[in-house]
Scaffold this motif. Structure first.
Motif, PDB file in Angstrom:
ATOM      1  N   PHE A  25     -16.700  34.240  40.758  1.00  0.00           N
ATOM      2  CA  PHE A  25     -15.665  33.271  40.384  1.00  0.00           C
ATOM      3  C   PHE A  25     -15.434  33.284  38.873  1.00  0.00           C
ATOM      4  O   PHE A  25     -14.297  33.278  38.400  1.00  0.00           O
ATOM      5  CB  PHE A  25     -16.083  31.874  40.845  1.00  0.00           C
ATOM      6  CG  PHE A  25     -15.106  30.798  40.484  1.00  0.00           C
ATOM      7  CD1 PHE A  25     -13.969  30.585  41.260  1.00  0.00           C
ATOM      8  CD2 PHE A  25     -15.314  29.989  39.376  1.00  0.00           C
ATOM      9  CE1 PHE A  25     -13.061  29.589  40.928  1.00  0.00           C
ATOM     10  CE2 PHE A  25     -14.410  28.993  39.038  1.00  0.00           C
ATOM     11  CZ  PHE A  25     -13.286  28.788  39.817  1.00  0.00           C
ATOM     12  N   ALA A  26     -16.540  33.306  38.107  1.00  0.00           N
ATOM     13  CA  ALA A  26     -16.433  33.301  36.644  1.00  0.00           C
ATOM     14  C   ALA A  26     -15.734  34.558  36.135  1.00  0.00           C
ATOM     15  O   ALA A  26     -14.888  34.495  35.237  1.00  0.00           O
ATOM     16  CB  ALA A  26     -17.824  33.171  36.025  1.00  0.00           C
ATOM     17  N   GLU A  28     -13.588  36.417  37.726  1.00  0.00           N
ATOM     18  CA  GLU A  28     -12.179  36.426  38.128  1.00  0.00           C
ATOM     19  C   GLU A  28     -11.327  35.550  37.220  1.00  0.00           C
ATOM     20  O   GLU A  28     -10.117  35.743  37.135  1.00  0.00           O
ATOM     21  CB  GLU A  28     -12.045  35.932  39.573  1.00  0.00           C
ATOM     22  CG  GLU A  28     -12.543  36.923  40.609  1.00  0.00           C
ATOM     23  CD  GLU A  28     -12.562  36.320  42.005  1.00  0.00           C
ATOM     24  OE1 GLU A  28     -12.219  35.115  42.139  1.00  0.00           O
ATOM     25  OE2 GLU A  28     -12.923  37.040  42.959  1.00  0.00           O
ATOM     26  N   ASN A  29     -11.942  34.600  36.531  1.00  0.00           N
ATOM     27  CA  ASN A  29     -11.171  33.630  35.757  1.00  0.00           C
ATOM     28  C   ASN A  29     -11.426  33.683  34.255  1.00  0.00           C
ATOM     29  O   ASN A  29     -11.061  32.746  33.547  1.00  0.00           O
ATOM     30  CB  ASN A  29     -11.482  32.212  36.262  1.00  0.00           C
ATOM     31  CG  ASN A  29     -10.962  31.965  37.651  1.00  0.00           C
ATOM     32  OD1 ASN A  29      -9.782  31.684  37.843  1.00  0.00           O
ATOM     33  ND2 ASN A  29     -11.833  32.077  38.641  1.00  0.00           N
ATOM     34  N   THR A  30     -12.048  34.739  33.781  1.00  0.00           N
ATOM     35  CA  THR A  30     -12.306  34.841  32.352  1.00  0.00           C
ATOM     36  C   THR A  30     -11.439  35.922  31.714  1.00  0.00           C
ATOM     37  O   THR A  30     -11.083  36.908  32.366  1.00  0.00           O
ATOM     38  CB  THR A  30     -13.796  35.159  32.076  1.00  0.00           C
ATOM     39  OG1 THR A  30     -14.010  35.181  30.657  1.00  0.00           O
ATOM     40  CG2 THR A  30     -14.191  36.514  32.646  1.00  0.00           C
ATOM     41  N   TRP A  70     -16.192  23.167  37.356  1.00  0.00           N
ATOM     42  CA  TRP A  70     -16.433  24.362  36.555  1.00  0.00           C
ATOM     43  C   TRP A  70     -15.264  24.641  35.610  1.00  0.00           C
ATOM     44  O   TRP A  70     -14.611  25.681  35.674  1.00  0.00           O
ATOM     45  CB  TRP A  70     -16.692  25.553  37.480  1.00  0.00           C
ATOM     46  CG  TRP A  70     -17.949  25.408  38.282  1.00  0.00           C
ATOM     47  CD1 TRP A  70     -18.975  24.552  38.060  1.00  0.00           C
ATOM     48  CD2 TRP A  70     -18.311  26.160  39.454  1.00  0.00           C
ATOM     49  NE1 TRP A  70     -19.966  24.704  38.989  1.00  0.00           N
ATOM     50  CE2 TRP A  70     -19.591  25.688  39.868  1.00  0.00           C
ATOM     51  CE3 TRP A  70     -17.701  27.173  40.180  1.00  0.00           C
ATOM     52  CZ2 TRP A  70     -20.247  26.210  40.972  1.00  0.00           C
ATOM     53  CZ3 TRP A  70     -18.360  27.681  41.282  1.00  0.00           C
ATOM     54  CH2 TRP A  70     -19.613  27.215  41.675  1.00  0.00           C
ATOM     55  N   HIS A  73     -15.105  27.754  33.506  1.00  0.00           N
ATOM     56  CA  HIS A  73     -15.047  29.027  34.226  1.00  0.00           C
ATOM     57  C   HIS A  73     -13.796  29.135  35.092  1.00  0.00           C
ATOM     58  O   HIS A  73     -13.782  29.869  36.084  1.00  0.00           O
ATOM     59  CB  HIS A  73     -16.308  29.201  35.077  1.00  0.00           C
ATOM     60  CG  HIS A  73     -17.561  29.199  34.261  1.00  0.00           C
ATOM     61  ND1 HIS A  73     -18.233  28.029  33.957  1.00  0.00           N
ATOM     62  CD2 HIS A  73     -18.250  30.211  33.669  1.00  0.00           C
ATOM     63  CE1 HIS A  73     -19.285  28.329  33.207  1.00  0.00           C
ATOM     64  NE2 HIS A  73     -19.328  29.629  33.022  1.00  0.00           N
ATOM     65  N   GLY A  74     -12.761  28.382  34.737  1.00  0.00           N
ATOM     66  CA  GLY A  74     -11.469  28.566  35.384  1.00  0.00           C
ATOM     67  C   GLY A  74     -11.045  27.488  36.350  1.00  0.00           C
ATOM     68  O   GLY A  74      -9.913  27.502  36.830  1.00  0.00           O
ATOM     69  N   GLU A  75     -11.930  26.526  36.648  1.00  0.00           N
ATOM     70  CA  GLU A  75     -11.557  25.477  37.598  1.00  0.00           C
ATOM     71  C   GLU A  75     -10.874  24.336  36.851  1.00  0.00           C
ATOM     72  O   GLU A  75     -11.330  23.915  35.788  1.00  0.00           O
ATOM     73  CB  GLU A  75     -12.805  24.954  38.316  1.00  0.00           C
ATOM     74  CG  GLU A  75     -12.481  24.077  39.503  1.00  0.00           C
ATOM     75  CD  GLU A  75     -13.721  23.767  40.333  1.00  0.00           C
ATOM     76  OE1 GLU A  75     -13.634  23.832  41.565  1.00  0.00           O
ATOM     77  OE2 GLU A  75     -14.775  23.472  39.742  1.00  0.00           O
ATOM     78  N   GLU A  76      -9.764  23.830  37.381  1.00  0.00           N
ATOM     79  CA  GLU A  76      -9.022  22.773  36.722  1.00  0.00           C
ATOM     80  C   GLU A  76      -9.753  21.452  36.853  1.00  0.00           C
ATOM     81  O   GLU A  76     -10.239  21.095  37.921  1.00  0.00           O
ATOM     82  CB  GLU A  76      -7.613  22.643  37.313  1.00  0.00           C
ATOM     83  CG  GLU A  76      -6.675  23.753  36.888  1.00  0.00           C
ATOM     84  CD  GLU A  76      -5.239  23.425  37.190  1.00  0.00           C
ATOM     85  OE1 GLU A  76      -4.968  22.266  37.578  1.00  0.00           O
ATOM     86  OE2 GLU A  76      -4.396  24.305  37.048  1.00  0.00           O
TER      87      GLU A  76
END
Length: 300
Positions: A25-26, A28-30, A70, A73-76
């Motif tokens: 997840f991290a 994919e969103n960094t 998170w 790490h990309g979570e709103e």
């Protein structure tokens, strides 16, 4: 995403799978896979580490169990759903060059020629038939530079490469110096004030014409390698003063910004817990000392 694993035993299969899912997840969103915020109990997202080092930290230290959103790490965050997302609006505004120059037009009342040049840059396509203007492209590129901490040298190299790639009639500047000459028009006024190298005084008012510091007697002017003053009178130190009033005016011109600027009064949870600077003793002391300021939440 299932986060129940964060409370599991670090030797369990659930924890192992949870760590793997978090890492995916991290990544994919960094924007920078080589440096990611580490959410372990020891680092608490204050450090950026290599992804494999983060994985080992999560096993040795365990994940910070209070980190349930998170956001690093990309979570709103829920807060971002209530307060306008300025990053999205940033891109939306720059899709319309005329909207972008609207904030600047008031500063060109007595400089019509300069404003027309600025407006021309805003409307001119980056190359013939391009959907974006020169100014829009420059602002988007400069936003990437600032957000990714690119050096001036690397940004100049990028501009040079893009200029070679784009059609020959492109308007893209080939150096950061040329880019800044266009972008500086978007900025707000500032003043350069000569200062003593030892921070004793500013050379203004009664010290406007002084050539040395009245306190420590240090020369006002920069010296060359031979310890002689530069012939052109280059100041040894300069203070860049940013007047706050023009910045406040620009902030309050946007209705959505106004809502955010009043949030400390209208939207803040007031339960005697320290959630915001407005909850601090210092802020409350200012309110007591200057009640006339306290009466109007727009007083920045």
């Amino acid at each position: 995403m299932d986060k129940s694993w964060i409370t599991k035993d670090r030797l369990s299969k659930e924890y192992e799978e949870g760590v793997d899912n978090f890492i995916m997840f991290a990544l994919e969103n960094t924007m920078d896979p080589s440096r990611v915020h580490c959410p372990c109990r020891k680092c608490s997202n204050l450090k950026k580490l290599d992804i494999m080092e983060i994985k080992s930290h999560l096993y040795f230290n365990g994940i910070d169990q209070t980190y349930v959103k998170w956001i690093w790490h990309g979570e709103e965050d829920d807060y971002n759903n209530k307060v306008p997302n300025e990053r999205k609006k940033f891109d939306q505004v720059f899709d319309d060059p005329i909207e972008m120059v609207r904030d600047a037009d008031e500063r060109f009342v007595d400089k019509s020629e300069e404003y027309l040049k600025f407006l021309e840059d805003a409307e001119k396509p980056i190359f013939s038939g391009a959907p974006l203007s020169k100014l829009v492209v420059l602002v988007k590129l400069y936003n990437l530079k600032a957000g990714s901490s690119w050096s001036d040298t690397s940004f100049t190299k990028l501009l040079t490469l893009l200029k070679e790639i784009l059609p020959k009639d492109n308007e893209l500047p080939s150096s950061i110096y040329e880019a800044k000459k266009t972008l500086c028009t978007l900025g707000m006024e500032y003043s350069k004030i000569h200062a003593c190298p030892n921070d004793c005084v500013l050379y203004r008012n009664q010290y406007e014409s002084a050539t040395e510091c009245p306190v420590c007697k240090t020369s006002r002017w920069k010296k060359n390698k031979n310890n002689k003053e530069c012939k052109k009178g280059i100041p040894a130190k300069v203070l860049w003063y940013l007047p706050p009033i023009p910045r406040f005016i620009r902030l309050f011109r946007n209705p959505e910004h106004v809502e955010s600027l009043r949030w400390h009064e209208d939207g803040r949870i007031k339960d005697d817990k320290l959630r915001h600077p407005a909850d601090s003793p210092a802020w409350k002391e200012v309110d007591e000392l200057w009640p006339q300021i306290r009466k109007d939440p727009r007083n920045l």
